[in-house]
Write a protein that holds these residues in place. Structure first.
Motif, mmCIF file in Angstrom:
data_model
loop_
_atom_site.group_PDB
_atom_site.id
_atom_site.type_symbol
_atom_site.label_atom_id
_atom_site.label_comp_id
_atom_site.label_asym_id
_atom_site.label_seq_id
_atom_site.Cartn_x
_atom_site.Cartn_y
_atom_site.Cartn_z
ATOM 1 N N GLY A 188 -8.287 -2.624 -2.591
ATOM 2 C CA GLY A 188 -7.410 -3.343 -1.685
ATOM 3 C C GLY A 188 -7.264 -2.674 -0.326
ATOM 4 O O GLY A 188 -6.673 -3.256 0.584
ATOM 5 N N GLN A 189 -7.813 -1.465 -0.167
ATOM 6 C CA GLN A 189 -7.783 -0.784 1.124
ATOM 7 C C GLN A 189 -8.821 -1.345 2.102
ATOM 8 O O GLN A 189 -8.846 -0.961 3.277
ATOM 9 N N ASP B 277 0.860 -1.184 0.000
ATOM 10 C CA ASP B 277 0.000 0.000 0.000
ATOM 11 C C ASP B 277 0.896 1.234 0.000
ATOM 12 O O ASP B 277 1.700 1.428 0.906
ATOM 13 N N LEU B 278 0.774 2.044 -1.029
ATOM 14 C CA LEU B 278 1.601 3.237 -1.149
ATOM 15 C C LEU B 278 0.814 4.439 -0.655
ATOM 16 O O LEU B 278 -0.250 4.761 -1.175
ATOM 17 N N ASN C 184 -4.059 -10.256 -3.476
ATOM 18 C CA ASN C 184 -3.128 -9.715 -4.468
ATOM 19 C C ASN C 184 -3.847 -9.615 -5.802
ATOM 20 O O ASN C 184 -4.990 -10.065 -5.944
ATOM 21 N N GLY C 185 -3.198 -9.044 -6.798
ATOM 22 C CA GLY C 185 -3.754 -9.040 -8.131
ATOM 23 C C GLY C 185 -3.778 -10.437 -8.716
ATOM 24 O O GLY C 185 -3.175 -11.376 -8.175
ATOM 25 N N LYS D 167 -4.107 5.083 0.345
ATOM 26 C CA LYS D 167 -3.091 4.026 0.308
ATOM 27 C C LYS D 167 -3.583 2.831 -0.516
ATOM 28 O O LYS D 167 -3.738 1.731 0.003
ATOM 29 N N PRO D 168 -3.803 3.026 -1.811
ATOM 30 C CA PRO D 168 -4.206 1.895 -2.656
ATOM 31 C C PRO D 168 -3.108 0.850 -2.754
ATOM 32 O O PRO D 168 -1.927 1.153 -2.578
ATOM 33 N N GLU D 169 -3.515 -0.372 -3.032
ATOM 34 C CA GLU D 169 -2.590 -1.495 -3.122
ATOM 35 C C GLU D 169 -2.061 -1.669 -4.548
ATOM 36 O O GLU D 169 -2.744 -1.381 -5.526
#
Length: 377
Positions: free
Chosen positions: A78-79, A51-52, A220-221, A103-105
């Protein structure tokens, strides 16, 4: 000292931090090479999802000119976060708003691909295992690689992770085992092969703990889930029990016994995995970890401040990378730039490391997340 107009800069490590630094340097017209021990970009699995954050990782991507591309690749869904108990009951559930982008993944491999594709051809040199950094204190530095080659440079940037070779040129510190270990389990094609677990985890992450052991599952993707089995055990617990990492059945039997009081549904997170487990004991650098400035060498990311995996590592690494690259672009000499960078980075990393010192134990805590008082679904 060497002018930043044409310094010879070598980055060791082609992870998110090293590649971000190289990208921003190139955007400012500064030549750089990146050296990585892997044989190529696809030599090994790059790990799970990241998460950025808007206040560090995304700042670095903006300076790299890659923020819009990141948002196209990232998974804001993903959050989502769920806190469960050992029975599988949902205690807390955070569902992100449709426009939430704090903070999207993004999968590590996808982020690495984005950064690699942004660099000039030939920037990254693969199959380059660094053995030592030598040379006089006032430079230039000599890089000695395992293949017998050497490289002279004006600045070597250690972005080579937990077991950094570059760190030895600045510090004698070595990572120490925290007492907490992860065992990673993979689940492929979860929608069709593991639908119950897909429903349990949701689109983001799900965590549960009983004070002694825990599970952290993360979407995960590519319809993939990674589960981290968290235990307070010796770092060599697998060998101590007469097993190897390839003894999936033996490890699974030990885990099922240790989690015997958990519900059958939760226990499937440790028993229905596809393939081998991956042993990941958690190490951290001593706190505080600092060094006296030395010309021609500096560190970023885990090489500088390895901490427990609590969502800050890659974000700090990318912020380090951004600030170092900008300092090199804005100062008259390499040494002035590195001093300015270290004056900011070291106090920040020490403050964060102190806050997280011993926090690996929190991964086993039954307490709800800090944002449990926020809006719940």
């Amino acid at each position: 000292m060497t002018s930043t107009s044409a310094p010879r800069i070598a980055v060791i490590g082609a992870g998110p931090g090293g590649l971000t630094c190289a990208r921003i340097l190139q955007r400012h017209g500064i030549a750089v090479t990146v050296h990585d021990r892997d044989a190529g970009p696809d030599a090994r699995d790059q790990g799970g999802t990241l998460d950025l954050h808007a206040d560090d990782g995304q700042i670095a991507l903006r300076e790299a000119g890659l923020l819009d591309a990141f948002f196209r690749l990232a998974r804001p869904e993903g959050q989502e976060m769920r806190q469960l108990d050992p029975a599988g009951t949902v205690l807390f559930h955070h569902v992100p708003e449709p426009d939430e982008r704090f903070k999207p993944e993004i999968d590590r491999g996808v982020l690495r691909g984005l950064l690699l594709d942004s660099l000039l051809p030939g920037t990254v040199h693969w199959g380059r295992t660094l053995r030592a950094v030598t040379g006089p204190a006032d430079g230039p530095r000599q890089l000695r690689f395992a293949d017998g080659t050497t490289l002279e440079c004006d600045l070597v940037i250690g972005a080579d992770g937990a077991r950094s070779t570059v760190r030895r040129a600045l510090s004698a510190a070595e990572p120490r085992y925290t007492g907490v270990s992860f065992l990673e389990a993979w689940f492929q094609d979860v929608t069709t092969r593991h639908p119950d677990l897909a429903d349990l985890v949701g689109q983001g992450s799900a965590a549960a703990a009983d004070g002694e052991r825990g599970l952290f599952a993360q979407r995960n993707g590519g319809d993939h889930v990674r589960v981290y089995v968290i235990q307070r055990v010796p770092a060599d617990w697998i060998a101590a029990e007469g097993l190897t990492v390839r003894d999936t059945d033996g490890i699974r039997a030990r885990l099922l016994d240790r989690f015997r009081d958990w519900s059958p549904r939760m226990r499937r997170l440790i028993s229905d995995n596809d393939g081998l487990y991956v042993d990941r004991p958690i190490f951290a650098l001593p706190v505080p970890h600092t060094w006296e400035h030395r010309p021609g060498v500096t560190l970023l990311g885990d090489a500088a401040h390895l901490m427990p995996p609590l969502g800050v590592g890659v974000n700090l690494a990318m912020l380090d990378a951004c600030e170092l690259a900008l300092a090199l672009a804005r100062h008259d000499t390499v040494d002035e730039a590195v001093r300015a960078y270290e004056r900011t980075m070291l106090p920040r990393s020490v403050e964060t490391a102190r806050a997280l010192d011993g926090a690996a134990e929190h991964l086993l805590s039954t307490e709800l997340p800090d944002f449990a008082g926020a809006e719940q679904s």
